[in-house]
Design a protein around this motif. Structure first.
Motif, PDB file in Angstrom:
ATOM      1  N   GLU A   1       0.836  -1.190   0.000  1.00 44.56           N
ATOM      2  CA  GLU A   1       0.000   0.000   0.000  1.00 44.56           C
ATOM      3  C   GLU A   1       0.874   1.244   0.000  1.00 44.56           C
ATOM      4  OE1 GLU A   1      -2.826   0.078   3.174  1.00 44.56           O
ATOM      5  OE2 GLU A   1      -3.175  -2.071   3.032  1.00 44.56           O
ATOM      6  N   VAL A   2       0.420   2.277  -0.679  1.00 41.58           N
ATOM      7  CA  VAL A   2       1.120   3.546  -0.698  1.00 41.58           C
ATOM      8  C   VAL A   2       0.304   4.518   0.137  1.00 41.58           C
ATOM      9  CG1 VAL A   2       1.937   5.430  -2.155  1.00 41.58           C
ATOM     10  CG2 VAL A   2       2.031   3.074  -2.990  1.00 41.58           C
ATOM     11  N   THR A   3       0.965   5.201   1.060  1.00 38.59           N
ATOM     12  CA  THR A   3       0.272   6.181   1.897  1.00 38.59           C
ATOM     13  C   THR A   3       0.928   7.546   1.708  1.00 38.59           C
ATOM     14  OG1 THR A   3       1.706   5.759   3.771  1.00 38.59           O
ATOM     15  CG2 THR A   3      -0.301   4.445   3.640  1.00 38.59           C
ATOM     16  N   GLU A   4       0.184   8.563   2.035  1.00 40.31           N
ATOM     17  CA  GLU A   4       0.716   9.913   1.885  1.00 40.31           C
ATOM     18  C   GLU A   4       1.309  10.446   3.180  1.00 40.31           C
ATOM     19  OE1 GLU A   4      -1.922  12.637   0.010  1.00 40.31           O
ATOM     20  OE2 GLU A   4      -2.569  11.159  -1.454  1.00 40.31           O
ATOM     21  N   THR A   5       1.012   9.813   4.292  1.00 37.99           N
ATOM     22  CA  THR A   5       1.550  10.264   5.570  1.00 37.99           C
ATOM     23  C   THR A   5       2.284   9.107   6.238  1.00 37.99           C
ATOM     24  OG1 THR A   5      -0.457   9.677   6.770  1.00 37.99           O
ATOM     25  CG2 THR A   5      -0.308  11.936   5.919  1.00 37.99           C
ATOM     26  N   GLN A   6       3.120   9.471   7.146  1.00 31.59           N
ATOM     27  CA  GLN A   6       3.893   8.466   7.865  1.00 31.59           C
ATOM     28  C   GLN A   6       3.635   8.640   9.351  1.00 31.59           C
ATOM     29  OE1 GLN A   6       8.026   8.645   6.884  1.00 31.59           O
ATOM     30  NE2 GLN A   6       8.499   6.719   7.889  1.00 31.59           N
ATOM     31  N   ASP A   7       3.515   7.527  10.066  1.00 32.36           N
ATOM     32  CA  ASP A   7       3.316   7.594  11.506  1.00 32.36           C
ATOM     33  C   ASP A   7       4.613   8.056  12.173  1.00 32.36           C
ATOM     34  OD1 ASP A   7       0.740   6.631  11.233  1.00 32.36           O
ATOM     35  OD2 ASP A   7       1.346   4.538  11.544  1.00 32.36           O
TER      36      ASP A   7
END
Length: 176
Positions: free
Chosen positions: A11-17
């Motif tokens: 999965e590609v996300t725009e934010t990082q934890d």
């Protein structure tokens, strides 16, 4: 297997934890307290072991470190070895001959003649070859020995040799 099969489930996300930075802060814990769990495995008290380690990192001499703790140089060398410092007076070839001695293929006299080690060096090398450093204690003092400076350009081998021939007299194998 194609690229699509390999990429399946990614999965590609725009934010990082933001998980923060993991830190271990043991600056308020004394060296003696860090060594306390290993008290039964050290050849001296944890207070003496801490003194040996602190003095050794300050001056680079096993003999001076032992003297500061009121210990014989041999006990100081064993302590440093168990805490992860390389203090063996034996070269790799000499260690092979020590292995032959442990296996019963050579006598102690033959090993002394072939290696050129004196009895004190032999005793320390035999101890090192038959014991492992204390892994947990090495972790507990991690970084202390890494910053050790000899203060002069004397190689560690010379410091160990100097220690074993210190003013307090030579140490026989009976003091192991």
């Amino acid at each position: 297997m194609g690229l699509a099969d390999i990429a399946e489930g990614i999965e590609v996300t725009e934010t990082q934890d933001d998980t923060g930075v993991a830190t271990i802060d043991d600056t308020n814990v004394s060296l003696s307290e860090r060594l306390e769990p290993f008290a039964t495995e050290l050849p001296c008290s944890v207070t003496d072991a801490a003194t040996v380690l602190e003095r050794y990192t300050a001056c680079g001499s096993v003999g001076n470190a032992g003297q500061a703790a009121g210990l014989p140089p041999m006990t100081a060398a064993k302590t440093l070895y168990l805490l992860g410092e390389s203090v063996s007076p034996a070269t790799p070839l000499q260690r092979e001959m020590l292995a032959d001695w442990r296996e019963g293929n050579l006598s102690q006299r033959e090993v002394l003649e072939l290696t050129g080690l004196n009895k004190t060096e032999f005793a320390l090398a035999a101890y090192i070859e038959t014991h492992e450093p204390l892994e947990g204690a090495c972790v507990a003092v991690e970084g202390i020995l890494a910053g050790q400076s000899l203060g002069n350009d004397e190689p560690l081998a010379a410091a160990v040799d100097d220690t074993l021939q210190s003013e307090s007299g030579s140490i026989g194998s009976s003091q192991l």
